[in-house]
Motif scaffolding. Structure first.
Motif, PDB file in Angstrom:
ATOM      1  N   ALA A 158       8.799 -23.443  18.412  1.00 39.09           N
ATOM      2  CA  ALA A 158       8.362 -24.206  17.234  1.00 39.09           C
ATOM      3  C   ALA A 158       7.524 -23.332  16.303  1.00 39.09           C
ATOM      4  CB  ALA A 158       7.569 -25.435  17.677  1.00 39.09           C
ATOM      5  N   SER A 159       6.642 -22.491  16.895  1.00 40.45           N
ATOM      6  CA  SER A 159       5.810 -21.590  16.078  1.00 40.45           C
ATOM      7  C   SER A 159       6.662 -20.562  15.345  1.00 40.45           C
ATOM      8  CB  SER A 159       4.791 -20.870  16.968  1.00 40.45           C
ATOM      9  OG  SER A 159       3.911 -21.783  17.587  1.00 40.45           O
ATOM     10  N   ILE A 160       7.682 -20.041  16.038  1.00 36.10           N
ATOM     11  CA  ILE A 160       8.548 -19.036  15.414  1.00 36.10           C
ATOM     12  C   ILE A 160       9.327 -19.638  14.254  1.00 36.10           C
ATOM     13  CG2 ILE A 160      10.573 -17.552  15.789  1.00 36.10           C
ATOM     14  CD1 ILE A 160       9.579 -17.171  18.682  1.00 36.10           C
TER      15      ILE A 160
ATOM     16  N   THR B 168       8.505 -21.777  12.146  1.00 37.29           N
ATOM     17  CA  THR B 168       7.709 -22.024  10.935  1.00 37.29           C
ATOM     18  C   THR B 168       7.652 -20.811  10.014  1.00 37.29           C
ATOM     19  OG1 THR B 168       5.632 -21.326  12.015  1.00 37.29           O
ATOM     20  CG2 THR B 168       6.239 -23.659  12.177  1.00 37.29           C
ATOM     21  N   ARG B 169       8.060 -19.652  10.530  1.00 40.42           N
ATOM     22  CA  ARG B 169       7.941 -18.417   9.749  1.00 40.42           C
ATOM     23  C   ARG B 169       9.041 -18.319   8.692  1.00 40.42           C
ATOM     24  NH1 ARG B 169       3.382 -15.435  10.026  1.00 40.42           N
ATOM     25  NH2 ARG B 169       4.638 -13.557   9.627  1.00 40.42           N
ATOM     26  N   ALA B 170       8.673 -17.833   7.502  1.00 39.42           N
ATOM     27  CA  ALA B 170       9.630 -17.692   6.397  1.00 39.42           C
ATOM     28  C   ALA B 170      10.688 -16.636   6.693  1.00 39.42           C
ATOM     29  CB  ALA B 170       8.886 -17.328   5.115  1.00 39.42           C
ATOM     30  N   GLU B 171      10.362 -15.668   7.559  1.00 41.12           N
ATOM     31  CA  GLU B 171      11.306 -14.588   7.868  1.00 41.12           C
ATOM     32  C   GLU B 171      12.498 -15.058   8.698  1.00 41.12           C
ATOM     33  OE1 GLU B 171       8.090 -14.679   8.702  1.00 41.12           O
ATOM     34  OE2 GLU B 171       7.132 -12.698   8.669  1.00 41.12           O
ATOM     35  N   VAL B 172      12.352 -16.225   9.364  1.00 41.26           N
ATOM     36  CA  VAL B 172      13.330 -16.670  10.346  1.00 41.26           C
ATOM     37  C   VAL B 172      14.480 -17.436   9.693  1.00 41.26           C
ATOM     38  CG1 VAL B 172      13.689 -18.075  12.412  1.00 41.26           C
ATOM     39  CG2 VAL B 172      11.588 -16.746  12.152  1.00 41.26           C
ATOM     40  N   ALA B 173      15.715 -16.961   9.962  1.00 36.66           N
ATOM     41  CA  ALA B 173      16.911 -17.664   9.478  1.00 36.66           C
ATOM     42  C   ALA B 173      17.387 -18.672  10.525  1.00 36.66           C
ATOM     43  CB  ALA B 173      18.022 -16.666   9.177  1.00 36.66           C
ATOM     44  N   SER B 174      17.402 -18.238  11.793  1.00 38.89           N
ATOM     45  CA  SER B 174      17.795 -19.138  12.886  1.00 38.89           C
ATOM     46  C   SER B 174      17.256 -18.589  14.203  1.00 38.89           C
ATOM     47  CB  SER B 174      19.325 -19.272  12.955  1.00 38.89           C
ATOM     48  OG  SER B 174      19.923 -18.023  13.245  1.00 38.89           O
TER      49      SER B 174
ATOM     50  N   GLN C  58      11.160  -7.552   9.489  1.00 38.27           N
ATOM     51  CA  GLN C  58      11.096  -7.505  10.941  1.00 38.27           C
ATOM     52  C   GLN C  58       9.717  -7.172  11.480  1.00 38.27           C
ATOM     53  OE1 GLN C  58      14.342  -5.907  13.748  1.00 38.27           O
ATOM     54  NE2 GLN C  58      12.965  -4.161  13.552  1.00 38.27           N
ATOM     55  N   ASP C  59       9.039  -6.183  10.904  1.00 37.82           N
ATOM     56  CA  ASP C  59       7.751  -5.733  11.437  1.00 37.82           C
ATOM     57  C   ASP C  59       6.710  -6.852  11.448  1.00 37.82           C
ATOM     58  OD1 ASP C  59       8.788  -3.250  11.862  1.00 37.82           O
ATOM     59  OD2 ASP C  59       7.911  -2.319  10.081  1.00 37.82           O
ATOM     60  N   SER C  60       6.633  -7.590  10.332  1.00 37.62           N
ATOM     61  CA  SER C  60       5.632  -8.664  10.257  1.00 37.62           C
ATOM     62  C   SER C  60       5.961  -9.774  11.247  1.00 37.62           C
ATOM     63  CB  SER C  60       5.561  -9.234   8.838  1.00 37.62           C
ATOM     64  OG  SER C  60       6.802  -9.797   8.448  1.00 37.62           O
ATOM     65  N   LEU C  61       7.252 -10.058  11.427  1.00 35.99           N
ATOM     66  CA  LEU C  61       7.644 -11.110  12.369  1.00 35.99           C
ATOM     67  C   LEU C  61       7.357 -10.694  13.808  1.00 35.99           C
ATOM     68  CD1 LEU C  61       8.959 -13.856  12.808  1.00 35.99           C
ATOM     69  CD2 LEU C  61      11.185 -12.709  12.866  1.00 35.99           C
ATOM     70  N   VAL C  62       7.643  -9.437  14.131  1.00 35.59           N
ATOM     71  CA  VAL C  62       7.392  -8.939  15.493  1.00 35.59           C
ATOM     72  C   VAL C  62       5.897  -8.991  15.815  1.00 35.59           C
ATOM     73  CG1 VAL C  62       7.430  -6.874  16.958  1.00 35.59           C
ATOM     74  CG2 VAL C  62       9.451  -7.502  15.626  1.00 35.59           C
TER      75      VAL C  62
ATOM     76  N   PHE D  75       3.691 -11.042  14.586  1.00 33.91           N
ATOM     77  CA  PHE D  75       3.309 -12.443  14.772  1.00 33.91           C
ATOM     78  C   PHE D  75       3.723 -12.946  16.152  1.00 33.91           C
ATOM     79  CE2 PHE D  75       4.777 -16.880  14.671  1.00 33.91           C
ATOM     80  CZ  PHE D  75       3.581 -17.524  14.375  1.00 33.91           C
ATOM     81  N   ILE D  76       4.977 -12.683  16.539  1.00 34.33           N
ATOM     82  CA  ILE D  76       5.484 -13.193  17.814  1.00 34.33           C
ATOM     83  C   ILE D  76       4.765 -12.534  18.991  1.00 34.33           C
ATOM     84  CG2 ILE D  76       7.528 -13.365  19.287  1.00 34.33           C
ATOM     85  CD1 ILE D  76       9.229 -13.542  16.748  1.00 34.33           C
ATOM     86  N   SER D  77       4.486 -11.237  18.860  1.00 37.53           N
ATOM     87  CA  SER D  77       3.827 -10.514  19.958  1.00 37.53           C
ATOM     88  C   SER D  77       2.452 -11.080  20.266  1.00 37.53           C
ATOM     89  CB  SER D  77       3.712  -9.027  19.599  1.00 37.53           C
ATOM     90  OG  SER D  77       4.979  -8.439  19.434  1.00 37.53           O
ATOM     91  N   ASN D  78       1.814 -11.685  19.277  1.00 35.75           N
ATOM     92  CA  ASN D  78       0.462 -12.236  19.466  1.00 35.75           C
ATOM     93  C   ASN D  78       0.458 -13.685  19.937  1.00 35.75           C
ATOM     94  OD1 ASN D  78      -0.951  -9.883  18.697  1.00 35.75           O
ATOM     95  ND2 ASN D  78      -0.655 -10.362  16.527  1.00 35.75           N
ATOM     96  N   LEU D  79       1.648 -14.272  20.113  1.00 39.43           N
ATOM     97  CA  LEU D  79       1.708 -15.648  20.590  1.00 39.43           C
ATOM     98  C   LEU D  79       1.427 -15.699  22.089  1.00 39.43           C
ATOM     99  CD1 LEU D  79       4.896 -16.995  18.748  1.00 39.43           C
ATOM    100  CD2 LEU D  79       2.514 -17.544  18.228  1.00 39.43           C
ATOM    101  N   ALA D  80       0.689 -16.698  22.524  1.00 36.78           N
ATOM    102  CA  ALA D  80       0.382 -16.855  23.941  1.00 36.78           C
ATOM    103  C   ALA D  80       1.658 -17.156  24.712  1.00 36.78           C
ATOM    104  CB  ALA D  80      -0.623 -18.002  24.125  1.00 36.78           C
ATOM    105  N   GLY D  81       1.844 -16.459  25.842  1.00 33.50           N
ATOM    106  CA  GLY D  81       3.004 -16.682  26.685  1.00 33.50           C
ATOM    107  C   GLY D  81       4.140 -15.708  26.434  1.00 33.50           C
ATOM    108  N   VAL D  82       4.017 -14.880  25.386  1.00 32.83           N
ATOM    109  CA  VAL D  82       5.070 -13.903  25.082  1.00 32.83           C
ATOM    110  C   VAL D  82       4.785 -12.617  25.842  1.00 32.83           C
ATOM    111  CG1 VAL D  82       6.127 -12.475  23.280  1.00 32.83           C
ATOM    112  CG2 VAL D  82       5.613 -14.889  22.831  1.00 32.83           C
ATOM    113  N   ARG D  83       5.765 -12.178  26.634  1.00 33.96           N
ATOM    114  CA  ARG D  83       5.605 -10.953  27.431  1.00 33.96           C
ATOM    115  C   ARG D  83       6.048  -9.716  26.666  1.00 33.96           C
ATOM    116  NH1 ARG D  83       9.651  -8.927  30.899  1.00 33.96           N
ATOM    117  NH2 ARG D  83      10.664 -10.961  30.853  1.00 33.96           N
ATOM    118  N   LYS D  84       7.182  -9.815  25.977  1.00 30.23           N
ATOM    119  CA  LYS D  84       7.752  -8.635  25.323  1.00 30.23           C
ATOM    120  C   LYS D  84       8.665  -9.069  24.185  1.00 30.23           C
ATOM    121  CE  LYS D  84      11.011  -6.315  27.437  1.00 30.23           C
ATOM    122  NZ  LYS D  84      11.762  -5.416  28.343  1.00 30.23           N
TER     123      LYS D  84
END
Length: 307
Positions: free
Chosen positions: A80-82, A84-90, A137-141, A143-152
């Protein structure tokens, strides 16, 4: 009423000027048409190249893996958090079971038997995230890397840079070619108008002596330049309109093995931009070229009259 008559006179004389300078006028129209036809071809290539590039970019995704023991609810929250990002198409989700089933499909039976009922990919659930623009890509990566529960997060860094470089190179080439084509067209219209003024230099001098205004003298030549630009824009626009669909259809039918993933932009989408732009460029170049020639030649006439 007087202003209307003056304008009508200027339009009439501008049309006559094209007839008087038939050779130069035809040369200017032909060159303008050739320039704008090349512009149309190049624009069509750019539009389709950009479309193909956008399609390719949309197939580039980053893969998000989760910490061991994470719950389905937590995975859903990350998704759900991902989204919300403008960079995401699907975004698509692959469970550990699906990942294992996909992997098993490529294993020989004897090797598969060694795993028994175990799922060695039990912590391999993942999201595949597709972007609107790989340059994001860099800004999205981050953001996702800092989400709780994301390993890699696995990203296509080299591919992203390649798309970015291709975009910049292609844009630079496109701008350079268009500028050269427009400069050539302005130069030729300039020569045509200058020739017409030189032929009528004595007549213009007499007109100025009896009180003709600069507007009265300029109007026919401005009209001439605009008409040359307009005719030179209409011809390639009509040709492009009828040729584009046929050419793309032939390419699709005869080179389907090479263009299996390519879809050409439809004729309407291309022409709805190309035709107005070509007309504006043609009229604009005609006006600019005639104005430049008028300013230079009228100064020479005035200087000669003062001697």
């Amino acid at each position: 009423m007087k202003g209307i008559n003056t304008s009508l006179y200027g339009v009439g004389q501008g049309i006559k000027n094209i007839g008087r300078n038939r050779v130069f006028s035809c040369a200017s129209i032909a060159t303008m048409a050739a320039c704008l036809f090349l512009f149309g071809i190049f624009y069509s290539i750019i539009v389709n190249f950009r479309s193909a590039l956008d399609t390719a970019e949309q197939k580039v995704g980053i893969t998000v893996f989760f910490n061991p023991g994470i719950t389905e609810e937590e995975i859903g929250g990350i998704g759900a958090s991902i989204r919300t990002r403008a960079e995401v198409a699907s975004i698509s989700y692959t469970s550990a079971e699906e990942a294992w089933e996909n992997y098993k499909a490529g294993l020989p039976a004897e090797e598969l038997a060694t795993f028994g009922e175990d799922n060695p990919l039990e912590d391999s659930a993942s999201y595949t995230v597709y972007m609107n623009d790989v340059e994001m890509q860099d800004s999205l990566v981050r953001f996702i890397s800092n989400l709780a529960g994301v390993r890699k997060v696995n990203e296509e860094k080299d591919l992203s840079k390649s798309f970015s470089v291709i975009n910049k190179i292609f844009t630079t080439i496109a701008v350079a070619i268009v500028v050269i084509l427009l400069a050539v067209a302005i130069f030729l219209i300039n020569i045509t108008i200058s020739t017409g003024i030189k032929v009528r230099q004595r007549e213009i001098s007499i007109m100025k002596l009896i009180g003709a205004t600069d507007h009265f003298i300029r109007t026919p030549y401005v009209v001439e330049g605009i008409l040359i630009g307009l005719i030179g824009a209409v011809i390639p626009s009509v040709v492009m309109y009828f040729c584009y669909g046929g050419v793309t259809r032939i390419l699709g039918e005869n080179f389907s093995s090479f263009l299996s993933d390519a879809t050409f932009v439809d004729t309407k989408s291309v022409m709805i931009v190309l035709i107005p732009v070509a007309l504006i460029i043609g009229i604009g170049i005609g006006y600019i070229g005639s104005s430049m020639a008028l300013g230079r030649q009228l100064k020479k006439i005035e200087a000669a009259g003062n001697e």
